[in-house]
Design an enzyme around this catalytic site. Structure first.
Site, mmCIF file in Angstrom:
data_model
loop_
_atom_site.group_PDB
_atom_site.id
_atom_site.type_symbol
_atom_site.label_atom_id
_atom_site.label_comp_id
_atom_site.label_asym_id
_atom_site.label_seq_id
_atom_site.Cartn_x
_atom_site.Cartn_y
_atom_site.Cartn_z
ATOM 1 N N ASP A 136 19.667 48.089 15.322
ATOM 2 C CA ASP A 136 18.808 49.120 14.721
ATOM 3 C C ASP A 136 17.387 48.566 14.627
ATOM 4 O O ASP A 136 17.196 47.347 14.559
ATOM 5 C CB ASP A 136 19.296 49.448 13.300
ATOM 6 N N ASN A 137 16.400 49.461 14.624
ATOM 7 C CA ASN A 137 15.025 48.998 14.374
ATOM 8 C C ASN A 137 14.504 49.520 13.029
ATOM 9 O O ASN A 137 13.319 49.385 12.741
ATOM 10 C CB ASN A 137 14.081 49.421 15.513
ATOM 11 N N THR B 169 14.351 54.949 10.859
ATOM 12 C CA THR B 169 14.774 55.915 9.828
ATOM 13 C C THR B 169 15.976 55.383 9.042
ATOM 14 O O THR B 169 16.490 56.070 8.168
ATOM 15 C CB THR B 169 15.163 57.289 10.435
ATOM 16 N N GLY B 170 16.426 54.188 9.375
ATOM 17 C CA GLY B 170 17.611 53.634 8.723
ATOM 18 C C GLY B 170 17.251 52.807 7.498
ATOM 19 O O GLY B 170 16.082 52.694 7.132
ATOM 20 N N LYS C 216 11.657 59.106 23.268
ATOM 21 C CA LYS C 216 11.908 57.827 23.946
ATOM 22 C C LYS C 216 13.323 57.295 23.675
ATOM 23 O O LYS C 216 13.975 56.785 24.590
ATOM 24 C CB LYS C 216 10.871 56.772 23.510
ATOM 25 N N ASN D 120 18.640 52.576 28.928
ATOM 26 C CA ASN D 120 18.940 51.152 28.716
ATOM 27 C C ASN D 120 20.414 50.936 28.371
ATOM 28 O O ASN D 120 21.056 50.002 28.869
ATOM 29 C CB ASN D 120 18.093 50.585 27.565
ATOM 30 N N LYS E 20 27.000 49.739 32.201
ATOM 31 C CA LYS E 20 27.355 49.515 33.613
ATOM 32 C C LYS E 20 27.492 48.011 33.886
ATOM 33 O O LYS E 20 28.473 47.565 34.486
ATOM 34 C CB LYS E 20 26.244 50.130 34.483
ATOM 35 N N TYR F 150 13.475 66.783 19.968
ATOM 36 C CA TYR F 150 14.836 66.299 19.670
ATOM 37 C C TYR F 150 15.832 66.959 20.625
ATOM 38 O O TYR F 150 16.627 66.289 21.276
ATOM 39 C CB TYR F 150 15.161 66.639 18.221
ATOM 40 N N THR G 82 26.541 66.990 9.678
ATOM 41 C CA THR G 82 27.484 66.104 8.983
ATOM 42 C C THR G 82 26.797 65.531 7.745
ATOM 43 O O THR G 82 25.588 65.286 7.770
ATOM 44 C CB THR G 82 27.936 64.993 9.952
HETATM 45 P P1 NAD Z 1 19.944 58.311 10.723
HETATM 46 O O1 NAD Z 1 18.495 58.570 10.806
HETATM 47 O O2 NAD Z 1 20.561 58.036 9.395
HETATM 48 O O3 NAD Z 1 20.358 57.112 11.686
HETATM 49 C C1 NAD Z 1 19.739 56.873 12.911
HETATM 50 C C2 NAD Z 1 19.512 55.382 13.045
HETATM 51 O O4 NAD Z 1 18.940 55.107 14.341
HETATM 52 C C3 NAD Z 1 18.524 54.831 12.009
HETATM 53 O O5 NAD Z 1 19.084 53.713 11.353
HETATM 54 C C4 NAD Z 1 17.303 54.436 12.840
HETATM 55 O O6 NAD Z 1 16.566 53.369 12.287
HETATM 56 C C5 NAD Z 1 17.938 54.106 14.186
HETATM 57 N N1 NAD Z 1 17.000 54.202 15.319
HETATM 58 C C6 NAD Z 1 16.205 55.244 15.664
HETATM 59 N N2 NAD Z 1 15.484 54.956 16.759
HETATM 60 C C7 NAD Z 1 15.838 53.689 17.131
HETATM 61 C C8 NAD Z 1 15.458 52.828 18.191
HETATM 62 N N3 NAD Z 1 14.528 53.204 19.093
HETATM 63 N N4 NAD Z 1 16.046 51.605 18.284
HETATM 64 C C9 NAD Z 1 16.985 51.205 17.385
HETATM 65 N N5 NAD Z 1 17.373 51.991 16.352
HETATM 66 C C10 NAD Z 1 16.815 53.214 16.220
HETATM 67 O O7 NAD Z 1 20.679 59.578 11.411
HETATM 68 P P2 NAD Z 1 22.221 59.968 11.479
HETATM 69 O O8 NAD Z 1 22.408 61.235 10.768
HETATM 70 O O9 NAD Z 1 23.058 58.807 11.143
HETATM 71 O O10 NAD Z 1 22.358 60.288 13.044
HETATM 72 C C11 NAD Z 1 22.896 59.336 13.941
HETATM 73 C C12 NAD Z 1 23.059 59.962 15.315
HETATM 74 O O11 NAD Z 1 23.914 61.110 15.255
HETATM 75 C C13 NAD Z 1 21.740 60.424 15.942
HETATM 76 O O12 NAD Z 1 21.767 60.142 17.322
HETATM 77 C C14 NAD Z 1 21.764 61.923 15.716
HETATM 78 O O13 NAD Z 1 21.033 62.606 16.698
HETATM 79 C C15 NAD Z 1 23.255 62.233 15.801
HETATM 80 N N6 NAD Z 1 23.590 63.452 15.064
HETATM 81 C C16 NAD Z 1 23.699 63.431 13.702
HETATM 82 C C17 NAD Z 1 24.002 64.609 13.040
HETATM 83 C C18 NAD Z 1 24.171 64.653 11.546
HETATM 84 O O14 NAD Z 1 24.435 65.727 11.004
HETATM 85 N N7 NAD Z 1 24.088 63.563 10.832
HETATM 86 C C19 NAD Z 1 24.162 65.815 13.752
HETATM 87 C C20 NAD Z 1 24.011 65.778 15.133
HETATM 88 C C21 NAD Z 1 23.744 64.596 15.782
#
Ligand code: NAD
Ligand code: UDP
Length: 320
Positions: free
Chosen positions: A33-34, A37-38, A93, A101, A107, A147, A177
């Site tokens: 993770d970076n 948003t985490g 991105k 990546n 692969k 998105y 979710t």
């Molecule tokens: P979240 O924001 O809590 O988690 C996303 C995580 O990805 C964060 O910790 C963030 O720091 C990390 N991140 C973002 N860009 C990054 C990068 N370039 N490199 C490394 N880390 C990166 O969101 P979430 O609700 O946990 O969603 C997780 C995934 O599930 C996402 O791909 C989202 O599109 C998908 N999703 C979630 C929901 C939902 O309802 N929660 C619905 C549809 C899809």
């Protein structure tokens, strides 16, 4: 030998729950993770765990992992509307370059990869409930397009790697979710309403509240993803809870749950906010023998308990 899995977005809401689940199933988990948003806090409990390691890395940059890898779950991406409106380029991105990546890594390691797609690929849907064969109704140039189109590209490049390179791929179309570890200020409706109730503020409904959503509790979602990864089904599968509710009815449920005496206030509906959303989960039932088990009353009670444990400081911290 323990199976090894890389989980991107590990410090996020879904990613951190997936780390827990795979560790409990006996896997060795590498979380990546970076923190855009985490939250580090979501992984504190795994710090001493010998079956877990964490790599701080932006997945849009080249990814280097030593040794073998059996599976990859690509969950890194901003996921809430206010997040992806605030960081639109990073959102595009991570869905495009980041996915490229990770497919390249899969692969190289001969690993199976599951990508987190979304109900947003259906846009503001003209078909209801949404089945996997619906192509969607997305405004490519609208604010949410960053998105939605990143996720649509993600699905296309994943299928291309499958068809061209024979890579083992899985695509989860995740519907709304919720549960513990959602960020209080991520703007999504459940933390927004619960946070407002806990702070003694009015609940903000966008539009007239007649738009619908169908909310899936996190444990059910994780179970669906776990089953999909281990299944032999390679096309997109909707994973969500089909119980649909209007946002107005939902606000009333939150008022009842929290006992808040505050009112509802109405604000402008954001552009391209989907008016209806409900997954058709027939395919998941058939292919994965999966359906959600936790109803909204139970799931919301657990979620409320989690948010009540936050400190006053966290509760009143503003990100905007
Ligand atoms: P979240 O924001 O809590 O988690 C996303 C995580 O990805 C964060 O910790 C963030 O720091 C990390 N991140 C973002 N860009 C990054 C990068 N370039 N490199 C490394 N880390 C990166 O969101 P979430 O609700 O946990 O969603 C997780 C995934 O599930 C996402 O791909 C989202 O599109 C998908 N999703 C979630 C929901 C939902 O309802 N929660 C619905 C549809 C899809
Ligand atoms: N919403 C709302 N008040 C809020 C936050 C969201 O009425 O404080 C609405 C939003 O306009 C949408 C629904 O709740 O119609 C779900 O929004 P969320 O951001 O949770 O998810 P998404 O729109 O991505 O499904």
């Amino acid at each position: 030998m323990m199976k090894k899995i890389l989980i991107t977005g590990a410090a996020g809401f879904l990613g951190s729950h997936l780390c827990d689940r795979f560790i409990n199933e006996g896997y060795y988990v590498i979380g990546m993770d970076n923190f855009i948003t985490g939250d580090k806090k979501n992984l504190f409990h795994l710090e001493e765990n010998l079956c877990f390691e964490f790599i701080e890395h932006d997945v849009t940059e080249f990814i280097n992992i030593e040794g073998d890898l059996d599976y990859i779950l690509h969950f890194a991406s901003p996921a809430s509307p206010i997040d992806y409106l605030k960081i639109p380029i990073q959102t595009l991105k991570v869905g495009s370059l980041g996915t490229h990546n990770l497919l390249g890594l899969a692969k190289a390691k001969k690993a199976r990869i599951l990508i987190a797609s979304t109900s947003e690929v259906y846009g503001d849907p003209l078909v209801h409930p949404q089945t996997e064969n619906y192509y969607g109704n997305v405004n490519t140039i609208g604010p949410r397009g960053v998105y939605d189109e990143a996720k649509r590209f993600q699905e296309s490049i994943t299928m291309a790697y499958h068809r061209f390179h024979g890579l083992e791929t899985r695509i989860a179309r995740i519907f709304n979710t919720y549960g513990p570890r959602m960020r209080l200020n991520d703007g999504r409706v459940i933390p927004a309403f619960i946070g407002q109730a806990l702070r003694g503020e009015d609940l903000t409904i966008f539009g007239d509240g007649s738009q619908t959503r169908s909310f899936c509790y996190v444990d059910d979602q994780v179970e669906g993803i776990y089953k999909l990864l281990l299944s032999s089904y390679g096309l997109p599968v909707n994973i969500g809870n089909p119980h649909e509710i209007t946002i107005k009815e939902f606000a009333e449920e939150v008022i009842k749950l929290t006992g808040t005496t505050q009112n509802i206030v109405y604000k402008e509906l954001p552009q391209d906010d989907p008016l209806q959303r409900q997954p058709d989960i027939s395919l998941a039932k058939k292919q994965l023998n999966w359906e959600p088990k936790i109803n909204r009353e139970e799931g919301m009670a657990r979620t409320y308990e989690y948010f009540k444990t936050l400190s006053k400081e966290e509760l009143f911290k503003s990100e905007h």
